[in-house]
Design an enzyme around this catalytic site. Structure first.
Site, PDB file in Angstrom:
ATOM      1  N   CYS A 114      13.065 -13.141  10.584  1.00 28.71           N
ATOM      2  CA  CYS A 114      12.417 -12.230   9.639  1.00 28.71           C
ATOM      3  C   CYS A 114      13.449 -11.530   8.747  1.00 28.71           C
ATOM      4  CB  CYS A 114      11.520 -11.243  10.381  1.00 28.71           C
ATOM      5  SG  CYS A 114      10.312 -10.436   9.298  1.00 28.71           S
ATOM      6  N   HIS A 215       8.205 -14.681  13.274  1.00 32.79           N
ATOM      7  CA  HIS A 215       8.779 -14.147  14.510  1.00 32.79           C
ATOM      8  C   HIS A 215       8.553 -15.106  15.689  1.00 32.79           C
ATOM      9  CE1 HIS A 215       9.873  -9.941  13.408  1.00 32.79           C
ATOM     10  NE2 HIS A 215       9.037 -10.191  12.410  1.00 32.79           N
ATOM     11  N   GLU A 217       9.945 -15.128  18.540  1.00 35.69           N
ATOM     12  CA  GLU A 217       9.984 -14.442  19.834  1.00 35.69           C
ATOM     13  C   GLU A 217       8.605 -13.960  20.284  1.00 35.69           C
ATOM     14  OE1 GLU A 217      10.058 -11.011  17.016  1.00 35.69           O
ATOM     15  OE2 GLU A 217      10.816 -13.063  17.041  1.00 35.69           O
TER      16      GLU A 217
END
Length: 254
Positions: A114, A215, A217
């Site tokens: 990001c 993102h 994660e």
């Protein structure tokens, strides 16, 4: 040798802000837990890099660098005035830009997420769209509400490193109000969303460098592939460096 002795060391950038927990109320260096879990789950040893005082020399001890998300990049770095919605931290910018540049110079595997992708693009001479609703009113809803991620479908270039990891397409988690505009020198867009917004950047050379506007994660429990590939690349570098070091029996003593 213990397994923990050979796991790659992954440097992770953090951010500095006011925080409150228990009786504590003050400034803290913070890392969202999903980044930490994603690296550990993939077999890496996370090394948190505070956004104040960390020098590039620390990279000599690391096997890879993860540049995380967060606030916007100072638009003066790409020759623009700040949009009313743009919020930035010049000290954090200085820290992240320095670490990223040094990691590239060392040839470390790098994963940018990001804001990290935006730092990478600006560092290479690119620019950003400061507020997507101004330019893509009919595009994907990248930021639904504070702290709420939206699902975005991306299509990946078949000739890319990302394709070798993720395949033709996948659904990713997005949370951002800015996007990549002019792409920096030495970088290539290898994935886009349906509205045309760049979602993945890679290097034009053979460096292990992936930058995601989304993102990864946030989907670590259902799609571990990107972090697994990143940590594996860091591990391969660890082994290659170790192979070039003399064993005790090979060392010359006088």
């Amino acid at each position: 040798m213990n397994v923990s002795d050979v796991r790659p060391l992954i440097g992770i950038t953090t951010y500095y802000q006011h925080a409150t927990w228990g009786v504590w109320n003050g400034e803290a260096a913070i890392l969202p837990g999903n980044y930490l879990h994603a690296v550990v789950d993939a077999g890496g040893i996370p090394v948190l890099l505070p956004p104040r005082g960390t020098g590039t020399k620390v990279l000599d001890t690391l096997d890879g660098l993860l540049v995380i998300g967060g606030s916007d990049v100072d638009p003066s770095r790409y020759g623009e005035n700040a949009h009313p919605t743009t919020e930035f931290d010049t000290e954090r910018d200085s820290h992240d830009f320095a670490l990223l540049g040094a990691a590239e110079a060392l040839g470390l595997p790098i994963l940018c997420v990001c804001r990290g992708a935006q730092v990478l693009n600006v560092a290479h001479g690119g620019s950003l769209l400061q507020h997507l609703p101004d330019v893509l009113p009919e595009g994907e809803r990248y930021r639904c509400a504070p702290g709420v991620f939206s699902d975005t479908r991306i299509t990946i270039d078949p000739e890319s490193l990302a394709h070798s990891i993720l395949g033709d397409s996948c659904t990713v988690s997005s949370y951002h109000h800015q996007g990549l505009d002019r792409i920096g020198k030495g970088l290539l867009v290898t994935a886009r969303s349906a509205d045309g917004l760049p979602q993945i950047l890679e290097s034009t050379d053979d460096s292990w460098l992936i930058a995601t506007q989304y993102h990864p994660e946030e989907k670590r429990l259902e799609d571990r592939r990107l972090f697994a590939a990143f940590v594996a690349a860091c591990g391969s570098r660890t082994e290659a460096v170790s192979d070039t070091k003399p064993t005790p029996s090979e060392e010359i003593t006088e």
